[in-house]
Design a protein around this motif. Structure first.
Motif, PDB file in Angstrom:
ATOM      1  N   ILE A   6      49.339  22.750  32.261  1.00 37.72           N
ATOM      2  CA  ILE A   6      49.039  21.802  31.218  1.00 37.72           C
ATOM      3  C   ILE A   6      49.277  20.374  31.748  1.00 37.72           C
ATOM      4  N   SER A   7      48.060  19.484  31.678  1.00 44.82           N
ATOM      5  CA  SER A   7      48.116  18.120  32.321  1.00 44.82           C
ATOM      6  C   SER A   7      47.351  17.367  31.365  1.00 44.82           C
ATOM      7  N   VAL A   8      47.565  15.977  31.457  1.00 44.29           N
ATOM      8  CA  VAL A   8      46.724  14.882  31.004  1.00 44.29           C
ATOM      9  C   VAL A   8      45.506  14.642  31.575  1.00 44.29           C
ATOM     10  N   PHE A   9      45.443  15.143  32.937  1.00 41.49           N
ATOM     11  CA  PHE A   9      44.002  14.858  33.443  1.00 41.49           C
ATOM     12  C   PHE A   9      43.636  16.346  34.243  1.00 41.49           C
ATOM     13  N   PRO A  10      43.229  17.430  33.462  1.00 40.01           N
ATOM     14  CA  PRO A  10      42.920  18.711  33.873  1.00 40.01           C
ATOM     15  C   PRO A  10      41.878  18.493  34.900  1.00 40.01           C
ATOM     16  N   GLU A  11      40.934  17.570  34.637  1.00 32.46           N
ATOM     17  CA  GLU A  11      39.700  17.419  35.802  1.00 32.46           C
ATOM     18  C   GLU A  11      40.272  17.353  37.034  1.00 32.46           C
ATOM     19  N   ILE A  12      41.308  16.679  37.440  1.00 32.14           N
ATOM     20  CA  ILE A  12      41.846  16.785  38.687  1.00 32.14           C
ATOM     21  C   ILE A  12      41.911  18.013  39.431  1.00 32.14           C
ATOM     22  N   LEU A  13      42.608  18.891  38.520  1.00 32.81           N
ATOM     23  CA  LEU A  13      42.750  20.006  39.318  1.00 32.81           C
ATOM     24  C   LEU A  13      41.253  21.105  39.144  1.00 32.81           C
ATOM     25  N   GLU A  14      40.388  20.767  38.517  1.00 30.96           N
ATOM     26  CA  GLU A  14      39.116  21.528  38.502  1.00 30.96           C
ATOM     27  C   GLU A  14      38.431  21.421  39.951  1.00 30.96           C
ATOM     28  N   SER A  15      38.568  20.080  40.094  1.00 28.05           N
ATOM     29  CA  SER A  15      37.881  20.085  41.627  1.00 28.05           C
ATOM     30  C   SER A  15      38.595  20.309  42.878  1.00 28.05           C
ATOM     31  N   SER A  16      39.753  20.837  42.796  1.00 24.57           N
ATOM     32  CA  SER A  16      40.619  21.009  43.808  1.00 24.57           C
ATOM     33  C   SER A  16      40.552  22.510  44.258  1.00 24.57           C
ATOM     34  N   PHE A  17      40.109  23.523  43.380  1.00 24.48           N
ATOM     35  CA  PHE A  17      39.845  25.066  43.506  1.00 24.48           C
ATOM     36  C   PHE A  17      38.274  25.274  44.099  1.00 24.48           C
ATOM     37  N   LYS A  18      38.093  25.078  45.429  1.00 19.93           N
ATOM     38  CA  LYS A  18      37.024  25.412  46.098  1.00 19.93           C
ATOM     39  C   LYS A  18      37.596  26.384  47.335  1.00 19.93           C
ATOM     40  N   GLY A  19      36.396  26.954  47.981  1.00 23.47           N
ATOM     41  CA  GLY A  19      36.617  27.738  49.282  1.00 23.47           C
ATOM     42  C   GLY A  19      37.564  29.018  49.064  1.00 23.47           C
ATOM     43  N   LEU A  20      38.465  29.291  49.487  1.00 21.48           N
ATOM     44  CA  LEU A  20      39.401  30.547  49.360  1.00 21.48           C
ATOM     45  C   LEU A  20      39.915  30.757  47.956  1.00 21.48           C
ATOM     46  N   THR A  21      40.471  29.565  47.573  1.00 23.93           N
ATOM     47  CA  THR A  21      41.055  29.609  46.198  1.00 23.93           C
ATOM     48  C   THR A  21      40.075  29.732  45.040  1.00 23.93           C
ATOM     49  N   GLY A  22      39.132  29.080  45.439  1.00 23.67           N
ATOM     50  CA  GLY A  22      37.897  28.930  44.216  1.00 23.67           C
ATOM     51  C   GLY A  22      37.560  30.633  44.215  1.00 23.67           C
ATOM     52  N   LYS A  23      37.364  31.259  45.510  1.00 21.24           N
ATOM     53  CA  LYS A  23      36.714  32.440  45.505  1.00 21.24           C
ATOM     54  C   LYS A  23      37.850  33.549  44.721  1.00 21.24           C
ATOM     55  N   ALA A  24      38.987  33.030  44.932  1.00 20.69           N
ATOM     56  CA  ALA A  24      39.996  34.095  44.097  1.00 20.69           C
ATOM     57  C   ALA A  24      39.872  34.291  42.607  1.00 20.69           C
ATOM     58  N   ILE A  25      39.431  32.809  42.247  1.00 17.83           N
ATOM     59  CA  ILE A  25      39.302  32.647  40.700  1.00 17.83           C
ATOM     60  C   ILE A  25      37.924  33.332  40.374  1.00 17.83           C
ATOM     61  N   GLU A  26      36.895  33.170  41.366  1.00 20.78           N
ATOM     62  CA  GLU A  26      35.564  33.934  40.978  1.00 20.78           C
ATOM     63  C   GLU A  26      35.754  35.250  40.942  1.00 20.78           C
ATOM     64  N   ILE A 138      48.059  17.002  41.363  1.00 21.72           N
ATOM     65  CA  ILE A 138      47.939  17.175  42.561  1.00 21.72           C
ATOM     66  C   ILE A 138      49.160  18.075  43.310  1.00 21.72           C
ATOM     67  N   ALA A 139      50.404  18.005  42.841  1.00 23.53           N
ATOM     68  CA  ALA A 139      51.406  18.780  43.278  1.00 23.53           C
ATOM     69  C   ALA A 139      51.113  20.048  42.638  1.00 23.53           C
ATOM     70  N   ALA A 140      50.524  20.516  41.435  1.00 22.36           N
ATOM     71  CA  ALA A 140      50.485  21.670  40.861  1.00 22.36           C
ATOM     72  C   ALA A 140      49.436  22.448  41.799  1.00 22.36           C
ATOM     73  N   SER A 141      48.384  21.326  42.212  1.00 17.26           N
ATOM     74  CA  SER A 141      47.036  21.997  43.096  1.00 17.26           C
ATOM     75  C   SER A 141      47.790  22.709  44.461  1.00 17.26           C
ATOM     76  N   VAL A 142      48.812  21.636  44.766  1.00 18.62           N
ATOM     77  CA  VAL A 142      49.218  22.198  46.195  1.00 18.62           C
ATOM     78  C   VAL A 142      50.198  23.356  46.038  1.00 18.62           C
ATOM     79  N   VAL A 143      50.774  23.597  45.151  1.00 17.97           N
ATOM     80  CA  VAL A 143      51.593  24.938  44.923  1.00 17.97           C
ATOM     81  C   VAL A 143      50.841  26.024  44.436  1.00 17.97           C
ATOM     82  N   ILE A 144      49.844  25.932  43.676  1.00 13.54           N
ATOM     83  CA  ILE A 144      48.860  27.132  43.427  1.00 13.54           C
ATOM     84  C   ILE A 144      48.075  27.521  44.703  1.00 13.54           C
ATOM     85  N   ASP A 145      47.543  26.402  45.179  1.00 18.66           N
ATOM     86  CA  ASP A 145      46.984  26.936  46.725  1.00 18.66           C
ATOM     87  C   ASP A 145      47.784  27.714  47.495  1.00 18.66           C
ATOM     88  N   ALA A 146      48.964  27.362  47.803  1.00 19.52           N
ATOM     89  CA  ALA A 146      49.997  28.053  48.580  1.00 19.52           C
ATOM     90  C   ALA A 146      50.236  29.203  47.960  1.00 19.52           C
TER      91      ALA A 146
END
Ligand code: SAM
Length: 244
Positions: A6-26, A138-146
């Motif tokens: 849940i976020s006021v600016f979800p587009e910030i998160l959209e761009s952060s999942f690439k590479g390995l974590t993006g593949k996990a979602i794909e 950005i904090a959520a992206s860090v935590v989710i990636d890890a």
């Protein structure tokens, strides 16, 4: 794993999942649902925040929009609020959270979140460090990636996760690639020897030495075996000789 944010600016998160974590979602190993808090205003002005009671600077995200957005999630599971007031995130927490099936992250903005939402719905408050960011995205992206790195099949070579820094309380050591000699700076000979036992011993000793030099706080907590102490002493002698 189902991850809601849940976020006021979800587009910030959209761009952060690439590479390995993006593949996990794909690959559907993780499903990411981004919820735009701006869609859950409870007034005619479309606002989701208001001035703090008692005065003071900034705006506070209101309980009603937050509650409404949370109610759209079928299974919120473990609800985490990102906040500089939370427990500082680390690898152990990343591993623990990677075992859960449903996770919901709530990102604050401005002066933060109405405390009553935290009291009523949040299971855990997490900070990514002792500093203040402008928002929780950005904090959520860090935590989710890890977290995602610790789920089976996200990283091709599972063992690399176990050998990463912080996975066993120590740091990973030095790594090298081609060329073996760059303007006279050579890769440690043992790494080119093909002797796996010696290479592994060097890696262990190097990792212990790096931990001791860079993070004495972590090193202090390690309980070294006799063999590890010998390897570290030999490595220390080798480094000293190189600098003499
Ligand atoms: N006024 C708040 C305070 O002093 O505790 C800081 C609010 S900060 C400007 C806005 C939002 O960013 C917070 O609600 C939180 O979601 C996020 N945030 C800021 N720093 C953070 C940190 N270190 N870890 C996690 N989230 C953070």
């Amino acid at each position: 794993m189902n991850i809601n944010v849940i976020s006021v600016f979800p587009e910030i998160l959209e761009s952060s999942f690439k590479g390995l974590t993006g593949k996990a979602i794909e690959k559907n190993i993780a499903k990411l649902k981004l919820i735009d808090l701006k869609e859950f205003s409870n007034n005619d002005y479309g606002s989701i925040d208001d001035a703090p009671y008692g005065g003071g600077e900034g705006m506070v995200l209101g309980i009603e929009p937050l509650e409404k957005s949370l109610n759209t999630i079928e299974k919120p599971g473990h609800v985490i609020c990102l906040t500089p007031q939370g427990t500082v995130f680390n690898q152990t927490k990343a591993v623990d959270l990677s075992k859960l099936k449903d996770l919901t992250f709530v990102c604050g903005r401005y002066e933060g979140i109405d405390q009553r939402f935290i009291d009523n719905y949040v299971d855990e408050e997490i900070s990514i460090g002792d500093y203040v960011l402008s928002g929780g995205e950005i904090a959520a992206s860090v935590v989710i990636d890890a977290i995602l790195r610790n789920i089976d099949d996200v990283i091709g070579n599972k063992h690399s996760v176990y050998r990463d820094s912080h996975s066993e309380g120590k740091l990973k050591g030095h790594v090298y690639t081609r060329p073996s000699d760059h303007q006279g700076k050579k890769v440690p000979e043992i790494l080119l020897s093909g002797d796996h036992k010696k290479v592994n011993e060097w890696k262990l000793a190097n990792s212990l030495w790096v931990t001791k030099e860079k993070r004495p706080d972590l090193f202090k907590q390690l309980q070294l075996s006799e063999k590890e102490m010998i390897l570290l002493r030999q490595y220390g002698d080798f480094v000293k000789k190189k600098h003499d």
